[in-house]
Design an enzyme around this catalytic site. Structure first.
Site, PDB file in Angstrom:
ATOM      1  N   ASP A   1     115.509 164.669  60.659  1.00 33.37           N
ATOM      2  CA  ASP A   1     114.952 163.904  59.534  1.00 33.37           C
ATOM      3  C   ASP A   1     113.441 163.757  59.699  1.00 33.37           C
ATOM      4  OD1 ASP A   1     117.389 163.511  58.287  1.00 33.37           O
ATOM      5  OD2 ASP A   1     117.760 161.595  59.284  1.00 33.37           O
TER       6      ASP A   1
ATOM      7  N   HIS B   1     124.211 159.256  55.600  1.00 31.88           N
ATOM      8  CA  HIS B   1     124.708 159.758  56.881  1.00 31.88           C
ATOM      9  C   HIS B   1     126.215 159.529  56.920  1.00 31.88           C
ATOM     10  CE1 HIS B   1     120.810 159.781  59.538  1.00 31.88           C
ATOM     11  NE2 HIS B   1     120.812 160.696  58.587  1.00 31.88           N
TER      12      HIS B   1
ATOM     13  N   HIS C   1     118.818 159.368  51.573  1.00 32.70           N
ATOM     14  CA  HIS C   1     119.948 160.242  51.841  1.00 32.70           C
ATOM     15  C   HIS C   1     121.006 159.458  52.589  1.00 32.70           C
ATOM     16  CE1 HIS C   1     117.803 160.865  55.714  1.00 32.70           C
ATOM     17  NE2 HIS C   1     118.912 161.364  56.206  1.00 32.70           N
TER      18      HIS C   1
ATOM     19  N   GLU D   1     126.236 164.921  52.764  1.00 30.53           N
ATOM     20  CA  GLU D   1     125.100 164.023  52.566  1.00 30.53           C
ATOM     21  C   GLU D   1     124.650 164.082  51.113  1.00 30.53           C
ATOM     22  OE1 GLU D   1     121.764 164.333  55.188  1.00 30.53           O
ATOM     23  OE2 GLU D   1     122.973 164.102  56.996  1.00 30.53           O
TER      24      GLU D   1
HETATM   25 ZN   LIG Z   1     119.429 162.099  58.079  1.00 24.46          ZN
END
Ligand SMILES: [Zn+2]
Length: 143
Positions: free
Chosen positions: A96, A85, A83, A23
């Site tokens: 999250d 995935h 971010h 990530e």
């Molecule tokens: Zn996430």
């Protein structure tokens, strides 16, 4: 609603492609005007998670403070985070939500499939405190 330029939109998606299969994460800086957040720059962060970087991210608080300070010098506030995935839906996970603390900010998530950025969605962290905070999908406007 989150507004960002094509340049910043491409930048956060490219970051996710570069760190794949891990990530990526970063900060969105800009202006907040009521319910409209406008990104004026983005700051890459290093993902400090070493236990499971493929499905977790963590921004070093010291790095975040430094980014926040630098932004203020340019009249920019922290208005959100992004971010990626890797090979998972562009939707927030329970982790999250648990780890999101900036109420009123945008959280942008990009799904990266086999190294290519795919869907990008944005969620506003709503609520008044930790007990009732919630992610709500919001419009992402790329200009
Ligand atoms: Zn996430």
């Amino acid at each position: 609603m989150l507004k960002l330029s094509q340049k910043e939109y491409s930048e956060i998606r490219r970051h996710g492609e570069e760190t794949y299969p891990h990530e990526c994460c970063g900060v969105l800086l800009g202006q907040m005007d009521g319910a409209v957040r406008t990104v004026t720059s983005t700051a890459r962060c290093s993902n400090t998670r070493t236990d499971s970087p493929q499905n977790r991210y963590h921004i070093d608080p010291k790095e975040l403070i430094r980014i926040q300070r630098q932004g203020r010098e340019h009249g920019e506030d922290v208005i959100g985070f992004y971010h990626s995935h890797p090979d998972h839906a562009a939707h927030w996970s329970p982790t999250d939500l648990a780890e999101a603390h900036w109420i009123g900010c945008s959280y942008v998530i990009t799904r990266v499939v086999e190294g290519k950025a795919d869907v990008t969605n944005s969620f506003e962290l709503t609520g008044t405190d930790e007990a009732n905070k919630a992610f709500v999908g919001e419009t992402l406007e790329v200009r």
